[in-house]
Write a protein that holds these residues in place. Sequence first.
Motif, PDB file in Angstrom:
ATOM      1  N   ILE A 144       0.730  -1.222   0.068  1.00 21.02           N
ATOM      2  CA  ILE A 144       0.038   0.013   0.053  1.00 21.02           C
ATOM      3  C   ILE A 144       0.764   1.240   0.123  1.00 21.02           C
ATOM      4  N   ALA A 145       1.804   1.127   0.972  1.00 18.81           N
ATOM      5  CA  ALA A 145       2.859   2.403   0.795  1.00 18.81           C
ATOM      6  C   ALA A 145       3.650   2.670  -0.418  1.00 18.81           C
ATOM      7  N   ARG A 146       3.894   1.741  -0.913  1.00 20.19           N
ATOM      8  CA  ARG A 146       4.669   1.777  -2.196  1.00 20.19           C
ATOM      9  C   ARG A 146       3.815   2.344  -3.358  1.00 20.19           C
ATOM     10  N   HIS A 147       2.495   1.809  -3.522  1.00 20.95           N
ATOM     11  CA  HIS A 147       1.424   2.275  -4.573  1.00 20.95           C
ATOM     12  C   HIS A 147       1.177   3.859  -4.185  1.00 20.95           C
ATOM     13  N   ASN A 148       1.101   4.176  -2.927  1.00 19.19           N
ATOM     14  CA  ASN A 148       0.638   5.539  -2.390  1.00 19.19           C
ATOM     15  C   ASN A 148       1.895   6.538  -2.853  1.00 19.19           C
ATOM     16  N   MET A 149       2.887   6.093  -2.420  1.00 15.07           N
ATOM     17  CA  MET A 149       4.252   6.892  -2.816  1.00 15.07           C
ATOM     18  C   MET A 149       4.327   7.300  -4.308  1.00 15.07           C
ATOM     19  N   HIS A 150       3.934   6.242  -5.339  1.00 21.79           N
ATOM     20  CA  HIS A 150       3.760   6.718  -6.777  1.00 21.79           C
ATOM     21  C   HIS A 150       2.727   7.553  -6.891  1.00 21.79           C
ATOM     22  N   LEU A 151       1.580   7.350  -6.393  1.00 23.34           N
ATOM     23  CA  LEU A 151       0.286   8.265  -6.642  1.00 23.34           C
ATOM     24  C   LEU A 151       0.754   9.871  -6.002  1.00 23.34           C
ATOM     25  N   ASN A 152       1.381   9.982  -4.722  1.00 20.48           N
ATOM     26  CA  ASN A 152       1.688  11.156  -4.416  1.00 20.48           C
ATOM     27  C   ASN A 152       2.955  11.790  -5.184  1.00 20.48           C
ATOM     28  N   THR A 153       3.839  11.059  -5.545  1.00 20.27           N
ATOM     29  CA  THR A 153       4.676  11.762  -6.442  1.00 20.27           C
ATOM     30  C   THR A 153       4.230  12.015  -7.627  1.00 20.27           C
ATOM     31  N   ARG A 154       3.372  11.292  -8.259  1.00 19.33           N
ATOM     32  CA  ARG A 154       2.886  11.800  -9.508  1.00 19.33           C
ATOM     33  C   ARG A 154       1.740  13.193  -9.376  1.00 19.33           C
ATOM     34  N   GLN A 155       1.207  13.076  -8.044  1.00 19.73           N
ATOM     35  CA  GLN A 155       0.275  14.330  -7.941  1.00 19.73           C
ATOM     36  C   GLN A 155       1.191  15.726  -7.687  1.00 19.73           C
ATOM     37  N   GLN A 156       2.333  15.478  -7.199  1.00 15.81           N
ATOM     38  CA  GLN A 156       3.096  16.547  -7.103  1.00 15.81           C
ATOM     39  C   GLN A 156       4.071  16.768  -8.076  1.00 15.81           C
ATOM     40  N   HIS A 157       4.179  15.790  -8.986  1.00 16.01           N
ATOM     41  CA  HIS A 157       4.694  16.174 -10.479  1.00 16.01           C
ATOM     42  C   HIS A 157       3.720  17.114 -11.345  1.00 16.01           C
TER      43      HIS A 157
END
Length: 171
Positions: A144-157
């Motif tokens: 879950i943390a790995r997928h959320n990191m990708h979602l949050n990083t994409r959102q910041q980008h």
Amino acid sequence: MNHDFQLIFQLPENAPPANGIVEALAEAGCDDAMVGTGHPGRIALEFSREADNARQAIDSAITNVQTALPGAELIEAAPDYAGLTEIAKIIGISRQALRKQMLNRLDFPRPIHCGNPSLWHLAPVLEWLRQQRNYRVDPTLEEIARHNMHLNTRQQHRQAELLAQNQAATA
């Protein structure tokens, strides 16, 4: 398999009132979430969702929310951003013990924010603790943390790109 996570969304300006939001979310399949509407213009949903994997659970929840509330934008998926106290609690050690490892090991994952408090993406720290220090880490939480990191990083980008576009348009 059950997956526990939180999603925070910015609501569109034409969003219905709070009771209408809860009804729309339930009709769209978010009846497995507790909905928080305490912050004007935002909603927080605490999901406990059955799915084969974390990606499927989280992505289907995002789709359900955006179906119920067209124009709603994901702000943050949690768990992801975490301080030492939270990470220590997750793995069952003291904050001081984790801080000692962070200070004494050059290969400890780098924080995403150095300050008071410093913050890390949870997934790399959990992976490091499991691989380098042999801590037992819940594989579902790590996924879950790995997928959320990708979602949050994409959102910041996306936010950085939008800011650059706005600056270019006004220059």
